[in-house]
Design a protein around this motif. Structure first.
Motif, PDB file in Angstrom:
ATOM      1  N   SER A  74      46.682  36.160  18.100  1.00  0.00           N
ATOM      2  CA  SER A  74      46.016  34.852  18.059  1.00  0.00           C
ATOM      3  C   SER A  74      46.547  34.022  16.894  1.00  0.00           C
ATOM      4  CB  SER A  74      44.500  35.020  17.915  1.00  0.00           C
ATOM      5  OG  SER A  74      43.964  35.643  19.060  1.00  0.00           O
ATOM      6  N   GLN A 124      40.738  32.092  22.528  1.00  0.00           N
ATOM      7  CA  GLN A 124      40.028  33.329  22.834  1.00  0.00           C
ATOM      8  C   GLN A 124      38.523  33.118  22.671  1.00  0.00           C
ATOM      9  OE1 GLN A 124      41.386  36.366  20.186  1.00  0.00           O
ATOM     10  NE2 GLN A 124      40.202  37.994  21.127  1.00  0.00           N
ATOM     11  N   ASP A 138      44.897  32.656  25.535  1.00  0.00           N
ATOM     12  CA  ASP A 138      44.506  33.785  24.694  1.00  0.00           C
ATOM     13  C   ASP A 138      43.343  34.512  25.368  1.00  0.00           C
ATOM     14  OD1 ASP A 138      44.158  35.576  22.648  1.00  0.00           O
ATOM     15  OD2 ASP A 138      44.036  34.074  21.053  1.00  0.00           O
ATOM     16  N   GLU A 139      43.623  35.604  26.009  1.00  0.00           N
ATOM     17  CA  GLU A 139      42.647  36.399  26.758  1.00  0.00           C
ATOM     18  C   GLU A 139      41.832  35.559  27.744  1.00  0.00           C
ATOM     19  OE1 GLU A 139      40.648  39.534  24.713  1.00  0.00           O
ATOM     20  OE2 GLU A 139      42.031  39.474  23.036  1.00  0.00           O
TER      21      GLU A 139
HETATM   22 MG   LIG Z   1      43.063  37.471  19.301  1.00  0.00          MG
END
Ligand SMILES: [Mg+2]
Ligand SMILES: Nc1ncnc2c1ncn2[C@@H]1O[C@H](COP(=O)(O)OP(=O)(O)OP(=O)(O)O)[C@@H](O)[C@H]1O
Length: 510
Positions: free
Chosen positions: A44, A86, A167-168
């Motif tokens: 991240s 995220q 991000d995810e």
């Molecule tokens: Mg992360």
């Protein structure tokens, strides 16, 4: 071919933490490039540098071969780089459309008045392109996490960027939604967009990624093609060792006393007459598709939402639970799927997050807090769960997403609950730490705790559970033994009560 993005020799430190050291990454146009690594590896952080959220300490950033400075998120958007974070960063009190177009809303009357109609129409057009039904006027705060995730994705798409960082993105999505997302990704790819894809779900790699870059401890490990590299290779690049695939040693279902039983739970359409029980030492999996009512049942048991009817028994005694406080007093703990809203006190340090819910344990004879004991306990969990933090006094909000999740888990492990409900316990947790958490849940069960695990990942439910209760549309559609197959679960998870009701009426009339 000149790379769309080239990051090299990137350094980044925070007080007490070297987050990145000599990190590198390359993204081509029309490529889906997965970025993998354990919790806290620096994924991240590297992408926040590319999207202007953080400034690097050193290193080189190139776009189309040209060195650039990316001074802010706005500057990044101007260069065609957008990111889906995220941790969802939406405004809960604004509508879906307002969130998507915040700061660039269509206006009329010379810019004086917000053009609500155009705003909502534009948002609707984006959702239509995503094949989603969405009310652009809905308040974001009232949406489920999955729906909020979709709004984040819509927002990123609305910028028509050349570089899209995710991000995810699938952490909170169900299978159908993941399929929608992958279709969108493939469309963007065909248009030449470069996509950075961060995920802990290993099976997604083969489906969506072209190349994989692995990071470990803030450093670059390597880049490999996704299709031809064995999964074990990628995992050992991530963790620096090979993980043993230990089988789930499930003891036979016990005849231990029932620790928790609910009878006839009802709340509107979301919980329709649910009864179930879990014994001491048993792990009961609660399976179902997103929206099946699993979290709703958990929240109702925990007193977070009221029920219209139903009874609850703890260790055989009828209990009255009207609030989470009542539940905790009755010995029930709940690890929520939404760690931001419940669970984690982001402003507090790791030690207090772990210890606060169990303060009585750390209170000495005259009411003095035994700080030493708190520190030792917190440090014990930091070691056991491999929580990546410079110390137990680091503020929780400064930890990586997966490490925040581990802190919340530690908090509930420490609390002496007879019954523990874990809602998506391994969401955002890396492969190595996942098996640690499985071991912990098994150990808790062996100590005689009763455990309910909600998970959208079927392999996880199958691996952990002695029995599996399956829900569909608010109703319990069946209870399966631990060794059940994925197909059996899916069958019950899609057994729509309306359809069942119909066949029942048919039978009656027949
Ligand atoms: Mg992360
Ligand atoms: N603002 C910050 N202040 C202090 N430390 C930070 C900050 N942001 C990140 N870190 C630390 O930098 C390291 C890398 O964090 P990062 O969030 O990039 O990890 P990640 O690879 O995304 O992990 P996860 O899979 O858990 O999301 C971690 O040790 C984290 O605690």
């Amino acid at each position: 071919m000149t790379a769309l993005v080239e990051l090299s020799g990137i350094e980044k430190s925070f007080p007490g933490v070297r987050a990145l050291h000599n990190a590198q990454f390359e993204l081509l146009s029309g490529e889906v490039h997965a970025l993998m690594g354990e919790n806290g590896a620096g994924k991240s952080t590297l992408m926040k540098i590319l999207s202007g959220v953080y400034q690097r300490d050193d290193g080189d950033i190139r776009l189309d071969g040209q060195p650039v400075e990316i001074a802010s998120p706005r500057a990044a958007l101007g260069m065609g780089i957008s990111i889906i974070h995220q941790e969802l960063a939406l405004m809960r009190d604004l509508t879906v459309a307002q969130n998507i177009f915040i700061g660039r809303e269509p206006r009329i009357l010379g810019g004086l008045v917000l053009d609500e109609r155009a705003l909502n129409a534009q948002a609707e057009a984006i959702f239509a392109s995503m094949n989603l039904k969405f009310d652009p006027r809905a308040m974001v705060g009232e949406l489920t996490i999955a729906r909020q995730q979709m709004v984040e994705i819509a927002k990123a798409l609305s910028y028509k960027s050349r570089v899209l960082i995710m991000d995810e993105p699938t952490a909170a999505l169900n299978d159908a939604e993941i399929n929608e997302l992958f279709a969108i990704i493939n469309r963007l790819k065909a248009e030449g967009v470069g996509i950075v894809y961060i995920s802990h779900k290993m099976d997604e790699l083969k489906r969506i990624a072209d190349r994989v870059t692995v990071m470990r401890d803030g450093e670059y490990v390597g880049t490999v093609p996704a299709a031809t590299t064995p999964m074990e290779t990628i995992i050992s690049m991530m963790v620096g060792r090979t993980l043993s695939n230990e089988p789930s040693a499930l003891p036979a279902a016990s005849d231990a006393p029932v620790a928790l039983e609910i009878r006839g739970f009802k709340r509107g359409n979301v919980i329709r007459d649910v009864s179930l029980s879990v014994r001491k030492g048993e792990i009961l999996g609660l399976a179902g598709l997103m929206g099946a009512g699993r979290t709703e049942v958990a929240r109702a048991i925990f007193g977070a939402d009221p029920i219209e009817a139903g009874e609850i028994f703890v260790n055989g005694n009828k209990a009255t639970i009207r609030s989470p406080q009542d539940a905790v007093r009755a010995g029930i703990g709940y690890l929520s799927e939404d760690r931001k809203q419940f669970g984690l006190a982001t402003g507090l340090d790791v030690r207090n997050n772990i210890a606060l819910a169990s303060l009585s344990r750390f209170t000495g004879p005259v009411g003095v807090l035994r700080e030493n004991a708190m520190r030792e306990t917190a440090q014990g969990y930091i070691r056991q769960l491999a929580i990546k933090t410079p110390s137990d006094t680091q503020e929780a909000r400064l930890l990586s997403g997966g490490n925040q999740q581990k802190v919340v888990i530690a908090k509930w492990l420490l609390r002496d609950c007879d019954v523990l409900i874990f809602d998506e316990p391994t969401r955002g947790i890396d492969v190595g730490a996942k098996s640690e958490i499985y071991k912990l849940l098994n150990a808790l069960a062996e100590q005689g705790r009763a455990i309910i695990v909600i998970s959208s990942e079927l392999p996880e439910v199958l691996r952990l559970s002695h029995r599996i209760a399956v829900m569909c549309e608010g109703r319990l559609t069946g209870i399966l033994p631990g060794g059940a197959s994925q197909e059996e679960i899916m069958h019950l998870a899609t057994l729509r009560p309306s359809a069942v009701a119909e066949t029942e009426t048919n039978r009656k009339t027949a």
